[in-house]
Scaffold this active site. Structure first.
Site, PDB file in Angstrom:
ATOM      1  N   LYS A 145       0.918  -1.175   0.140  1.00 54.08           N
ATOM      2  CA  LYS A 145       0.023   0.049   0.025  1.00 54.08           C
ATOM      3  C   LYS A 145       0.917   1.177   0.011  1.00 54.08           C
ATOM      4  O   LYS A 145       2.003   1.378   0.554  1.00 54.08           O
ATOM      5  CB  LYS A 145      -0.842  -0.094   1.306  1.00 54.08           C
ATOM      6  CG  LYS A 145      -2.151   0.979   1.279  1.00 54.08           C
ATOM      7  CD  LYS A 145      -2.837   0.865   2.730  1.00 54.08           C
ATOM      8  CE  LYS A 145      -3.927   1.785   2.666  1.00 54.08           C
ATOM      9  NZ  LYS A 145      -4.737   1.669   3.976  1.00 54.08           N
TER      10      LYS A 145
ATOM     11  N   SER B 124      -9.798   1.580   2.749  1.00 46.83           N
ATOM     12  CA  SER B 124      -8.939   2.253   1.683  1.00 46.83           C
ATOM     13  C   SER B 124      -7.516   1.372   1.157  1.00 46.83           C
ATOM     14  O   SER B 124      -7.273   1.985   0.115  1.00 46.83           O
ATOM     15  CB  SER B 124      -8.173   3.127   2.703  1.00 46.83           C
ATOM     16  OG  SER B 124      -7.177   2.500   3.738  1.00 46.83           O
TER      17      SER B 124
ATOM     18  N   SER C 222     -10.070  -0.753   6.711  1.00 46.19           N
ATOM     19  CA  SER C 222      -9.396  -0.719   5.572  1.00 46.19           C
ATOM     20  C   SER C 222      -8.698  -2.024   5.016  1.00 46.19           C
ATOM     21  O   SER C 222      -8.103  -1.820   4.075  1.00 46.19           O
ATOM     22  CB  SER C 222      -8.166   0.400   5.807  1.00 46.19           C
ATOM     23  OG  SER C 222      -9.101   1.678   5.619  1.00 46.19           O
TER      24      SER C 222
END
Lengths: 97, 451
Positions: free
Chosen positions: B68, B143, B167
């Site tokens: 990420k 996310s 997330s």
């Protein structure tokens, strides 16, 4: 409802430059969110203390003997927009009278 | 080549296959790179691709993994999907990333996310949303949407994500993969761009539960650079395949009383039935209504966001504050308000007290049961554009994961079937540091679902 003056003031505290259009939208979403969180007003929380750390840590210390890794001058300055004499160049923080 | 599509293999298979020399590190990496070339244009899972394979000796030697874009990676672009950091190349790497690298794995790229991890759809990314691999008109969730979509499309063998409340679990659920949110403090936060410091938990997104256990073990552990990281023993996972006959699994009644899509409800109920067949004892439990955790989370998260994002001044690195997107400005503003003089007690202190109530509630529940089971998300992947114009979109999406995040508890989401062609995720939540138990439950369920 949060007033537009209050919204403008908070924007200043947060160091954000906001257009009038943005302020109007933010005033609305700020009020919407604050309305939502008022749901907590119905709970009796008087017996509880505040939790800020869930694993129970309080003050965490380390030995002062070993130097922690630090960045080289070159690495530390690598992403700076402006560098002068091996230092970050910033705009004036306090204006002269 | 032995495999028709090498990129499809799981981490566990990759470790075994490389050891047995069934294929080479280079072949596996290239297979994933080929997938990125073919699919990333439409999915938008990766913001940066790192095609030059580097591999150290270790258990994951040469296995391609995605990270990420809020994990700092030394010398490699790290944007947190925000234009504020559009050209930021960090001078150091996140500990969790370094641990996976030193286990031998090869970085294949950095994945898209909601900007600063603010959101549950990747639609707040300044670089465009990540599309759902099952339906390109829908969101990958967020996310960590880029990481979940990259794993789901075999553009990497596994990925690292981070969760503040949902997330990891929610995008894993929407993309049909496994997402493990470890206990707060289990994995070092050092070098991960801070969002909500009191709940941020880095963790793996993988193809199987066994893969998640492997990555979890490799990325966990005390880090002198993160004072909140834990010295708790990292489980050896010897019980992973032991089944659930001895377990009592609780159904939180209030989590099933909210509005949940019929297809999601059906699949989760089937998963519960499978647990019964596997010999687990299923009992109903009562939990604090989830609407309260939305309120608490909103205040705490916005407050910590306003404080954490105060450091972005465009002087030492990155662009100035005019580059923040709408969602970041919205959150900074609310957090600045709830922390400001005169309102601090009314909002922040109150939220921290209700947080105690949530912690106590879970402590009581985990005296009665070993694990909790619930849907991960109230819906399957929503159409792109659903997050627009709601200040509370993310929070309402994350209604079933917020309480456990606020309490720092570990949780896992695993796929439990499809509803109208879209994946449904079921989550297991356990007490602090109970990852081994959660993974054991998830492993048993995963096996039962696939048979």
């Amino acid at each position: 409802m949060i007033s537009i003056e209050e919204t403008t003031h908070i924007g200043k505290l947060a160091n954000l430059s906001l257009s009038n259009e943005e302020l109007a939208k933010l005033q609305e979403s700020l009020s919407e969110a604050l309305d939502y969180v008022s749901i907590l007003d119905g709970l009796d929380i008087s017996p509880f203390s505040a939790t800020s750390q869930v694993t129970g840590l309080t003050n965490v210390f380390r030995d002062d003997s070993k130097a922690m890794a630090t960045l080289s001058l070159e690495k530390a300055l690598a992403n700076a927009r402006k560098v002068k004499n091996n230092m970050f160049e910033t705009r004036l923080a306090l204006s002269q009278a | 080549m032995i495999y028709m599509n090498l990129a499809k293999i799981t981490l566990t298979e990759a470790v075994a296959g490389l050891k047995a020399k069934k294929f080479s590190q280079g072949e596996l990496f290239s297979a994933c790179i080929d997938n990125i070339k073919e699919k990333n244009g439409e999915i938008n899972a990766f913001l940066t691709v790192t095609p030059d394979q580097k591999a150290k000796e270790g258990i994951f030697s040469g296995i391609p993994f995605a990270v990420k874009d809020n994990y700092c990676t030394e010398g490699i672009l790290t944007t947190a999907s925000s234009k504020v950091l559009a050209d930021f190349k960090p001078p150091y790497s996140a500990t969790a990333f370094k641990k996976i690298e030193s286990a031998g794995a090869s970085l294949i790229g950095k994945t898209n996310m909601d900007a600063w991890a603010h959101g549950s759809s990747t639609e707040t990314s300044d670089f465009g949303p990540t599309k759902n691999p099952f339906d390109l008109t829908r969101s990958a969730g967020g996310s960590s949407g880029g990481s979940a979509a990259a794993v789901a499309t075999n553009m990497c063998t596994f990925a690292l994500g981070s969760e503040t409340a949902g997330s990891i679990r929610q995008p894993a659920s929407w993309c049909g993969v496994v997402g493990l949110k470890p206990t707060y403090g289990r994995v070092s936060r050092y070098g991960i761009i801070a969002m909500c410091s009191s709940t941020d938990s880095p963790g793996p997104i993988t193809k199987t539960v066994e893969d998640a256990a492997l990555v979890f073990q490799a990325m966990s552990g005390f880090d002198p650079l993160d004072a909140t990281s834990s010295r708790e023993f990292i489980p050896l996972m010897k019980t992973l395949k032991d089944g659930v006959r001895d377990l009592k699994i609780g159904i939180p009644k209030e989590y099933f009383e909210i509005e949940i899509e019929a297809g999601v409800r059906k699949k989760v109920e089937e998963a519960i039935e499978l647990f019964k067949k596997l010999g687990a004892k299923i009992v109903p439990v009562s939990i604090l209504p989830p609407k309260y955790s939305i309120g608490v989370y909103t205040i705490i998260q916005r407050s910590e966001v306003s404080s954490n994002l105060a450091r972005y001044d465009g002087i030492r690195f990155g662009n100035d504050r005019s580059f923040f997107g709408d969602e970041a400005k919205r959150r900074i503003l609310l957090g600045t308000y709830t922390l400001s003089a005169g309102y601090y007690d009314q909002y922040y202190t109150k939220a921290q007290k209700v947080r105690t109530l949530i912690v106590n509630d879970f402590n009581r529940i985990f005296k009665e049961v070993d694990l909790l089971i619930a849907p991960t998300s109230p819906s399957v992947a929503l159409p792109l554009g659903s997050s627009k114009d709601s200040a509370m979109f993310g929070e309402l999406q994350d209604v079933l994961v917020e309480a456990s995040s606020l309490a720092g508890l570990p949780g896992i989401s695993i796929p439990c079937g499809l509803s109208e062609g879209l994946p449904v995720g079921v989550q297991l939540i356990g007490p602090m540091f109970s990852e081994e138990l959660i993974l054991r439950g998830a492993y048993a369920l995963e096996n039962a679902i696939s048979h």
